[in-house]
Design an enzyme around this catalytic site. Structure first.
Site, PDB file in Angstrom:
ATOM      1  N   HIS A  18       0.833  -1.205   0.000  1.00  0.00           N
ATOM      2  CA  HIS A  18       0.000   0.000   0.000  1.00  0.00           C
ATOM      3  C   HIS A  18       0.871   1.260   0.000  1.00  0.00           C
ATOM      4  O   HIS A  18       0.685   2.161  -0.830  1.00  0.00           O
ATOM      5  CB  HIS A  18      -0.908  -0.021   1.230  1.00  0.00           C
ATOM      6  CG  HIS A  18      -1.792   1.176   1.362  1.00  0.00           C
ATOM      7  ND1 HIS A  18      -3.102   1.184   0.933  1.00  0.00           N
ATOM      8  CD2 HIS A  18      -1.565   2.415   1.881  1.00  0.00           C
ATOM      9  CE1 HIS A  18      -3.638   2.375   1.176  1.00  0.00           C
ATOM     10  NE2 HIS A  18      -2.715   3.133   1.751  1.00  0.00           N
ATOM     11  N   GLU A  19       1.835   1.316   0.912  1.00  0.00           N
ATOM     12  CA  GLU A  19       2.675   2.502   1.033  1.00  0.00           C
ATOM     13  C   GLU A  19       3.592   2.672  -0.171  1.00  0.00           C
ATOM     14  O   GLU A  19       3.910   3.801  -0.559  1.00  0.00           O
ATOM     15  CB  GLU A  19       3.511   2.418   2.321  1.00  0.00           C
ATOM     16  CG  GLU A  19       2.693   2.429   3.607  1.00  0.00           C
ATOM     17  CD  GLU A  19       1.872   3.692   3.782  1.00  0.00           C
ATOM     18  OE1 GLU A  19       2.238   4.739   3.203  1.00  0.00           O
ATOM     19  OE2 GLU A  19       0.857   3.647   4.495  1.00  0.00           O
ATOM     20  N   HIS A  22       1.905   4.816  -2.738  1.00  0.00           N
ATOM     21  CA  HIS A  22       2.034   6.245  -2.454  1.00  0.00           C
ATOM     22  C   HIS A  22       3.437   6.738  -2.824  1.00  0.00           C
ATOM     23  O   HIS A  22       3.585   7.797  -3.449  1.00  0.00           O
ATOM     24  CB  HIS A  22       1.782   6.514  -0.969  1.00  0.00           C
ATOM     25  CG  HIS A  22       0.370   6.291  -0.530  1.00  0.00           C
ATOM     26  ND1 HIS A  22      -0.722   6.796  -1.210  1.00  0.00           N
ATOM     27  CD2 HIS A  22      -0.148   5.616   0.534  1.00  0.00           C
ATOM     28  CE1 HIS A  22      -1.838   6.456  -0.591  1.00  0.00           C
ATOM     29  NE2 HIS A  22      -1.512   5.729   0.465  1.00  0.00           N
TER      30      HIS A  22
END
Length: 422
Positions: A18-19, A22
């Site tokens: 997920h990170e 980003h």
């Protein structure tokens, strides 16, 4: 111990993937990612690449990214802080060390009076903490700062901060985390399909009939399509199974499509007990697709199907009433992990993919503090055609974060009661 390790690995994969979404989009959008951390707590090791400091920390649960100028990135240096600075050949400060051991390192000792590392890129103070030796320096745009815990990261000038990017790029950066979770789910379900050697069809077409079963006695054949059970239409396998299971020991009329013909027949599903409940069963099995295309396609269809089910649960909060039993936190995930670990590697991969869909969708819920809340604020900015004041955005984010903390505490306690007390 096996369950604990599996839980930490699964949870960390979900969060790190997920990170990374980003991080990747932020970097491509000109936003400085100061740190990409795997885990929490004190730093174990670190290295730098593409202006980002990558750290592995001692508590192996999840991770995070620190984007320059984001609400969770505090780079201010308090007046009076003791540190050392290093100056390059151009006379610019290229390293500021305010860590606990900074006094033992080479450089110019400085009691910092004022540091503007965002706009003016200046630092001033008293050399050797002597008020008679004031100094004023310009700071290099890409200077490094060693923070109190010893983590070395790049300073965050205004032009590389999150808010300096266009609103479109900020939306993409906020969406990239959930998007990565959806991609992980797709790949996970694909892997499940290849590990299983095939995937069950989602159509209402029958693949096989159990010998001497209710279906066999009723004359149902492989490749038949059951399109209706009584007055309930069954356009896919899930609706067909649901309709049959709801009629244990009840005579029903089924409508069958065989080639170009439609037939009707009556049958009575036998009752099968599971977890104290009775379900109807007639002895039919879905078709199995062994093709490579079918296995690849399953990654997308399974993700879509899982996502649809999750959205129905989220929607039920508004239509069927709020209930903590519909939610699960780390305790619930740990309990589920303990059940899945013993079922084999394929089931673990399926569980990881399912959780990844969950994480992606939940993060898109428009609550301040989640990615969905950030995207909502971005869209409001688009509509207003001007940025939301930083102080107001901070208040909204703080309220959302407080709500999320209270919700997590409530969900965690509910999980403890459900799984360990009752």
């Amino acid at each position: 111990m096996k369950t604990v390790i599996s839980f930490l690995i699964i949870f960390s994969i979900l969060v790190v993937v997920h990170e990374f979404g980003h991080y990747f989009v932020a970097r491509k959008s000109g936003i400085l990612v100061r740190e990409f951390a795997i885990g929490f707590g004190p730093k174990m090791v670190s290295w730098r690449r593409h202006h980002t400091t990558f750290t592995i920390r001692w508590l192996p649960v999840g991770g995070y990214v620190r984007m320059a100028g984001a609400e969770d990135d505090d780079s201010a240096i308090e007046p009076g802080t003791m540190g050392t600075i290093q100056v390059n050949d151009q006379g610019l400060v290229d390293r500021i060390d305010i860590s606990e051991g900074s006094g033992n390192l080479s450089g110019i000792p400085l009691q910092i009076g004022e540091a503007d590392l965002v706009d003016q890129l200046t630092i001033s103070g008293n050399e050797n903490a002597d008020p008679d030796q004031p100094r004023h320096y310009q700071v290099d745009h890409d200077a490094l700062i060693v923070e109190r815990d010893g983590t070395e990261v790049q300073i965050a000038p205004r032009d590389v901060q999150f808010q300096s990017a266009t609103v479109g790029r900020r939306i993409l950066t906020n969406f990239a985390g959930p998007f990565n979770n959806f991609m992980l789910a797709i790949l996970g379900f694909m892997l499940v399909a290849f590990l299983q050697g095939g995937v069950p069809s989602t159509s209402n077409q029958i693949g096989a009939i159990e010998p001497n079963s209710v279906a066999a006695t009723a004359g149902i054949r492989p490749n038949d399509q059951i399109i209706k059970v009584d007055q309930t239409k069954t356009p896919d396998w899930n609706s067909l199974v649901s309709a049959i299971q709801s009629k244990p020991k009840q005579e029903v009329k089924v409508t069958i499509k065989r080639g170009q013909r439609q037939l009707t027949t009556s049958l009575t599903p036998k009752a099968v007990k599971e977890s104290g409940k009775s379900y109807g069963q007639i002895g039919i099995m879905t078709k199995v697709d062994h093709s490579i295309i079918g296995k690849v396609k399953y990654g997308f269809t399974a993700t879509w199907s899982m996502g649809s089910q999750i959205l129905k649960v989220l929607g039920s909060f508004f239509t069927g009433g709020f209930s903590l039993n519909k939610l699960s936190g780390p305790v619930g995930i740990f309990k589920s992990t303990s059940q899945v670990v013993g079922a084999g590697f394929t089931n673990i991969v399926w569980f990881l993919a399912m959780l990844s869909v969950n994480l992606g969708l939940v993060n898109l819920v428009p609550i301040p503090g989640l990615d969905g809340g950030k995207i909502l604020l971005n869209l409001i900015e688009v509509i207003r055609r001007k940025p939301i004041p930083a102080d107001k955005e901070g208040i909204v984010t703080l309220i959302g974060a407080g709500f999320l903390v209270l919700l997590m505490v409530a969900v965690t306690w509910n999980d403890i009661v459900r799984y360990f007390i009752k």
